[in-house]
Design a protein around this motif. Structure first.
Motif, PDB file in Angstrom:
ATOM      1  N   ASN A  37       0.844  -1.195   0.000  1.00 64.57           N
ATOM      2  CA  ASN A  37       0.000   0.000   0.000  1.00 64.57           C
ATOM      3  C   ASN A  37       0.880   1.246   0.000  1.00 64.57           C
ATOM      4  O   ASN A  37       1.858   1.328   0.745  1.00 64.57           O
ATOM      5  CB  ASN A  37      -0.903   0.013   1.239  1.00 64.57           C
ATOM      6  CG  ASN A  37      -2.012  -1.013   1.140  1.00 64.57           C
ATOM      7  OD1 ASN A  37      -2.366  -1.458   0.052  1.00 64.57           O
ATOM      8  ND2 ASN A  37      -2.561  -1.392   2.279  1.00 64.57           N
ATOM      9  N   GLY A  38       0.522   2.201  -0.851  1.00 67.61           N
ATOM     10  CA  GLY A  38       1.294   3.440  -0.922  1.00 67.61           C
ATOM     11  C   GLY A  38       2.547   3.349  -1.765  1.00 67.61           C
ATOM     12  O   GLY A  38       3.347   4.285  -1.792  1.00 67.61           O
ATOM     13  N   ALA A  39       2.712   2.241  -2.501  1.00 70.92           N
ATOM     14  CA  ALA A  39       3.937   2.060  -3.289  1.00 70.92           C
ATOM     15  C   ALA A  39       3.934   2.880  -4.567  1.00 70.92           C
ATOM     16  O   ALA A  39       4.988   3.094  -5.172  1.00 70.92           O
ATOM     17  CB  ALA A  39       4.138   0.584  -3.628  1.00 70.92           C
ATOM     18  N   GLY A  40       2.743   3.332  -5.024  1.00 69.19           N
ATOM     19  CA  GLY A  40       2.662   4.115  -6.256  1.00 69.19           C
ATOM     20  C   GLY A  40       1.933   3.410  -7.381  1.00 69.19           C
ATOM     21  O   GLY A  40       1.927   3.896  -8.519  1.00 69.19           O
ATOM     22  N   LYS A  41       1.270   2.275  -7.094  1.00 69.08           N
ATOM     23  CA  LYS A  41       0.588   1.511  -8.147  1.00 69.08           C
ATOM     24  C   LYS A  41      -0.536   2.314  -8.793  1.00 69.08           C
ATOM     25  O   LYS A  41      -0.634   2.384 -10.026  1.00 69.08           O
ATOM     26  CB  LYS A  41       0.015   0.199  -7.565  1.00 69.08           C
ATOM     27  CG  LYS A  41       1.028  -0.707  -6.912  1.00 69.08           C
ATOM     28  CD  LYS A  41       0.428  -2.035  -6.530  1.00 69.08           C
ATOM     29  CE  LYS A  41      -0.697  -1.935  -5.503  1.00 69.08           C
ATOM     30  NZ  LYS A  41      -0.280  -1.356  -4.213  1.00 69.08           N
ATOM     31  N   SER A  42      -1.401   2.915  -7.974  1.00 64.64           N
ATOM     32  CA  SER A  42      -2.529   3.677  -8.533  1.00 64.64           C
ATOM     33  C   SER A  42      -2.042   4.884  -9.319  1.00 64.64           C
ATOM     34  O   SER A  42      -2.612   5.228 -10.366  1.00 64.64           O
ATOM     35  CB  SER A  42      -3.481   4.122  -7.412  1.00 64.64           C
ATOM     36  OG  SER A  42      -4.109   3.004  -6.810  1.00 64.64           O
ATOM     37  N   THR A  43      -0.988   5.529  -8.843  1.00 62.77           N
ATOM     38  CA  THR A  43      -0.430   6.675  -9.573  1.00 62.77           C
ATOM     39  C   THR A  43       0.080   6.239 -10.940  1.00 62.77           C
ATOM     40  O   THR A  43      -0.156   6.912 -11.955  1.00 62.77           O
ATOM     41  CB  THR A  43       0.706   7.316  -8.763  1.00 62.77           C
ATOM     42  OG1 THR A  43       0.196   7.743  -7.494  1.00 62.77           O
ATOM     43  CG2 THR A  43       1.304   8.509  -9.487  1.00 62.77           C
ATOM     44  N   LEU A  44       0.757   5.093 -10.992  1.00 60.93           N
ATOM     45  CA  LEU A  44       1.232   4.576 -12.274  1.00 60.93           C
ATOM     46  C   LEU A  44       0.074   4.288 -13.225  1.00 60.93           C
ATOM     47  O   LEU A  44       0.111   4.645 -14.410  1.00 60.93           O
ATOM     48  CB  LEU A  44       2.035   3.288 -12.044  1.00 60.93           C
ATOM     49  CG  LEU A  44       3.557   3.389 -11.984  1.00 60.93           C
ATOM     50  CD1 LEU A  44       4.160   2.010 -11.748  1.00 60.93           C
ATOM     51  CD2 LEU A  44       4.117   4.005 -13.258  1.00 60.93           C
ATOM     52  N   ILE A  45      -0.966   3.613 -12.712  1.00 63.21           N
ATOM     53  CA  ILE A  45      -2.121   3.276 -13.542  1.00 63.21           C
ATOM     54  C   ILE A  45      -2.794   4.548 -14.039  1.00 63.21           C
ATOM     55  O   ILE A  45      -3.210   4.635 -15.206  1.00 63.21           O
ATOM     56  CB  ILE A  45      -3.105   2.379 -12.758  1.00 63.21           C
ATOM     57  CG1 ILE A  45      -2.506   0.977 -12.604  1.00 63.21           C
ATOM     58  CG2 ILE A  45      -4.461   2.302 -13.459  1.00 63.21           C
ATOM     59  CD1 ILE A  45      -3.326   0.047 -11.741  1.00 63.21           C
ATOM     60  N   ASN A  46      -2.896   5.567 -13.185  1.00 59.12           N
ATOM     61  CA  ASN A  46      -3.515   6.829 -13.598  1.00 59.12           C
ATOM     62  C   ASN A  46      -2.706   7.531 -14.688  1.00 59.12           C
ATOM     63  O   ASN A  46      -3.275   8.178 -15.579  1.00 59.12           O
ATOM     64  CB  ASN A  46      -3.702   7.742 -12.392  1.00 59.12           C
ATOM     65  CG  ASN A  46      -4.857   7.322 -11.517  1.00 59.12           C
ATOM     66  OD1 ASN A  46      -5.811   6.698 -11.986  1.00 59.12           O
ATOM     67  ND2 ASN A  46      -4.798   7.640 -10.232  1.00 59.12           N
ATOM     68  N   MET A  47      -1.381   7.409 -14.641  1.00 56.63           N
ATOM     69  CA  MET A  47      -0.568   7.987 -15.720  1.00 56.63           C
ATOM     70  C   MET A  47      -0.710   7.176 -17.003  1.00 56.63           C
ATOM     71  O   MET A  47      -0.769   7.734 -18.097  1.00 56.63           O
ATOM     72  CB  MET A  47       0.903   8.068 -15.281  1.00 56.63           C
ATOM     73  CG  MET A  47       1.161   9.170 -14.266  1.00 56.63           C
ATOM     74  SD  MET A  47       2.914   9.518 -13.998  1.00 56.63           S
ATOM     75  CE  MET A  47       3.425   8.058 -13.089  1.00 56.63           C
ATOM     76  N   MET A  48      -0.796   5.847 -16.887  1.00 51.28           N
ATOM     77  CA  MET A  48      -0.979   5.010 -18.078  1.00 51.28           C
ATOM     78  C   MET A  48      -2.351   5.227 -18.709  1.00 51.28           C
ATOM     79  O   MET A  48      -2.525   5.089 -19.924  1.00 51.28           O
ATOM     80  CB  MET A  48      -0.800   3.531 -17.721  1.00 51.28           C
ATOM     81  CG  MET A  48       0.632   3.115 -17.493  1.00 51.28           C
ATOM     82  SD  MET A  48       0.799   1.317 -17.265  1.00 51.28           S
ATOM     83  CE  MET A  48       0.804   1.200 -15.491  1.00 51.28           C
ATOM     84  N   LEU A  52      -3.363  11.358 -15.193  1.00 51.75           N
ATOM     85  CA  LEU A  52      -2.318  12.156 -14.562  1.00 51.75           C
ATOM     86  C   LEU A  52      -1.187  12.370 -15.548  1.00 51.75           C
ATOM     87  O   LEU A  52      -0.833  11.451 -16.307  1.00 51.75           O
ATOM     88  CB  LEU A  52      -1.740  11.439 -13.332  1.00 51.75           C
ATOM     89  CG  LEU A  52      -2.462  11.525 -11.997  1.00 51.75           C
ATOM     90  CD1 LEU A  52      -1.716  10.671 -10.969  1.00 51.75           C
ATOM     91  CD2 LEU A  52      -2.547  12.961 -11.504  1.00 51.75           C
ATOM     92  N   ALA A  53      -0.600  13.555 -15.516  1.00 53.83           N
ATOM     93  CA  ALA A  53       0.604  13.814 -16.319  1.00 53.83           C
ATOM     94  C   ALA A  53       1.827  13.427 -15.496  1.00 53.83           C
ATOM     95  O   ALA A  53       1.866  13.655 -14.286  1.00 53.83           O
ATOM     96  CB  ALA A  53       0.680  15.289 -16.684  1.00 53.83           C
ATOM     97  N   PRO A  54       2.831  12.825 -16.123  1.00 54.00           N
ATOM     98  CA  PRO A  54       4.079  12.584 -15.392  1.00 54.00           C
ATOM     99  C   PRO A  54       4.768  13.902 -15.065  1.00 54.00           C
ATOM    100  O   PRO A  54       4.714  14.851 -15.858  1.00 54.00           O
ATOM    101  CB  PRO A  54       4.914  11.751 -16.371  1.00 54.00           C
ATOM    102  CG  PRO A  54       4.336  12.009 -17.715  1.00 54.00           C
ATOM    103  CD  PRO A  54       2.886  12.333 -17.510  1.00 54.00           C
ATOM    104  N   SER A  55       5.370  13.989 -13.880  1.00 56.43           N
ATOM    105  CA  SER A  55       6.134  15.190 -13.539  1.00 56.43           C
ATOM    106  C   SER A  55       7.400  15.263 -14.367  1.00 56.43           C
ATOM    107  O   SER A  55       7.816  16.351 -14.794  1.00 56.43           O
ATOM    108  CB  SER A  55       6.472  15.180 -12.039  1.00 56.43           C
ATOM    109  OG  SER A  55       5.295  15.163 -11.256  1.00 56.43           O
ATOM    110  N   THR A  56       8.051  14.117 -14.580  1.00 58.59           N
ATOM    111  CA  THR A  56       9.187  14.015 -15.494  1.00 58.59           C
ATOM    112  C   THR A  56       9.080  12.683 -16.218  1.00 58.59           C
ATOM    113  O   THR A  56       8.381  11.774 -15.771  1.00 58.59           O
ATOM    114  CB  THR A  56      10.548  14.073 -14.758  1.00 58.59           C
ATOM    115  OG1 THR A  56      10.623  12.970 -13.837  1.00 58.59           O
ATOM    116  CG2 THR A  56      10.724  15.367 -13.996  1.00 58.59           C
ATOM    117  N   GLY A  57       9.782  12.555 -17.336  1.00 61.24           N
ATOM    118  CA  GLY A  57       9.756  11.313 -18.087  1.00 61.24           C
ATOM    119  C   GLY A  57       8.590  11.268 -19.066  1.00 61.24           C
ATOM    120  O   GLY A  57       7.913  12.275 -19.312  1.00 61.24           O
TER     121      GLY A  57
END
Length: 303
Positions: A37-48, A52-57
């Motif tokens: 939990n809190g590892a960043g999985k949902s953030t990754l899925i939201n960028m894919m 969400l826009a990536p901050s960098t990359g």
């Protein structure tokens, strides 16, 4: 062949870094996304998914950037983890609304509802749905435009065993037909049964990628554990413990056999059959006891 590429991607929220310099490729088939939990999985899925826009990359689909790219969105279906929905709508109205956003109509919505077996409740208000029913109607809305990419964030939450089996079978079929399917789950048994490939995120960083058994065999810093049963366990133990590839052996008095810790995986796999042949010992069982997804995930998180 539809492929998502994530290249040196980070995403932060104020002073919190949710995803930190992640590079990975998600291609056709079923991929499991794992992490605490809190590892960043949902953030990754939201960028894919383009939320969400990536901050960098960069996050791209077949080379095209996903963020604010309407043509790419038409190839992606997303099932978010959050439960918030338009509860005043019926299930059918909700899926039809999503179909219309893609320039489609009631026929495609009806087909999507049938795919997830929600026709029986399609005219009930979403406010009356159980958690598992909500998950399935979200799945229908994600499938309504027949996407080549499907992203699911904890899709099995709230589903009963029959619903889980039905969804797992559906995802397997989609992966087998060449679609790119990625799902996150905290239920490791489901990932082990379903995913041909895993991606592991720990503390926002990419920790591992591939088949979990191959990942385990690459962990040379951790002894490999085996359960070995033979026609002469004590003679086999005496021969194995003399070799530097073996760090420790215990006789399992409860289940029978030997619990072996091998510090050199390659050498041990050659040693065991050779020793058995030279001493005329029959090997009855040789099974890794720490090559499950649960063990691999625990090792990665603790490391």
């Amino acid at each position: 062949m539809t492929t998502i590429n994530i290249e040196h991607t980070s995403r932060w929220f104020g002073n919190v870094v949710a995803v930190n310099d992640v590079t990975m490729t998600v291609g056709p088939g079923v991929t499991g996304l794992l992490g605490p939990n809190g590892a960043g999985k949902s953030t990754l899925i939201n960028m894919m998914g383009g939320f969400l826009a990536p901050s960098t990359g960069a996050v791209t689909l077949d080379g095209a950037p996903i963020w604010r790219n309407e043509s790419v969105y038409r190839q992606i279906g997303v099932v978010p983890e959050r439960e918030a929905m338009y509860d005043f709508l019926t299930g059918r109205e909700f899926v039809v609304a999503n179909a219309e956003l893609h320039g489609l109509g009631a026929r495609q919505a009806q087909a999507a509802l049938a795919t997830v077996e929600m026709e029986y409740a399609q005219d009930r208000a979403i406010s009356t749905y159980s958690k598992g029913m909500r998950q399935r109607v979200k799945m229908a809305s994600a499938l309504v435009h027949d996407p080549s990419v499907l992203l699911l964030d904890e899709p099995f939450n709230g589903m009963d065993p029959r619903q889980r089996m039905q969804l797992m079978d559906l995802l397997r079929r989609m992966g087998a037909t060449g679609r790119t399917v990625l799902f996150s789950s905290h239920i490791l048994e489901e990932v082990e049964q379903l995913a041909s490939h895993i991606e592991v995120i720990v503390a926002g960083r990419h920790a591992a990628s591939g088949d979990f058994r191959k990942i385990r065999r690459l962990m040379t810093d951790r002894p490999h554990r085996y359960l070995v049963r033979s026609s002469d366990d004590r003679a086999l133990a005496a021969a194995l413990i003399a070799d530097p590839s073996t760090a420790g052996i215990e006789v399992d008095l409860t289940e029978g056999g030997l619990r072996v810790q091998a510090v050199d995986f390659g050498r041990f796999t050659q040693l065991l059959p050779r020793v058995a042949r030279e001493r005329s010992i029959r090997l009855l069982t040789v099974s890794p006891s720490d090559e499950s997804l649960e063990s691999v995930f625990s090792y990665l998180v603790s490391a």
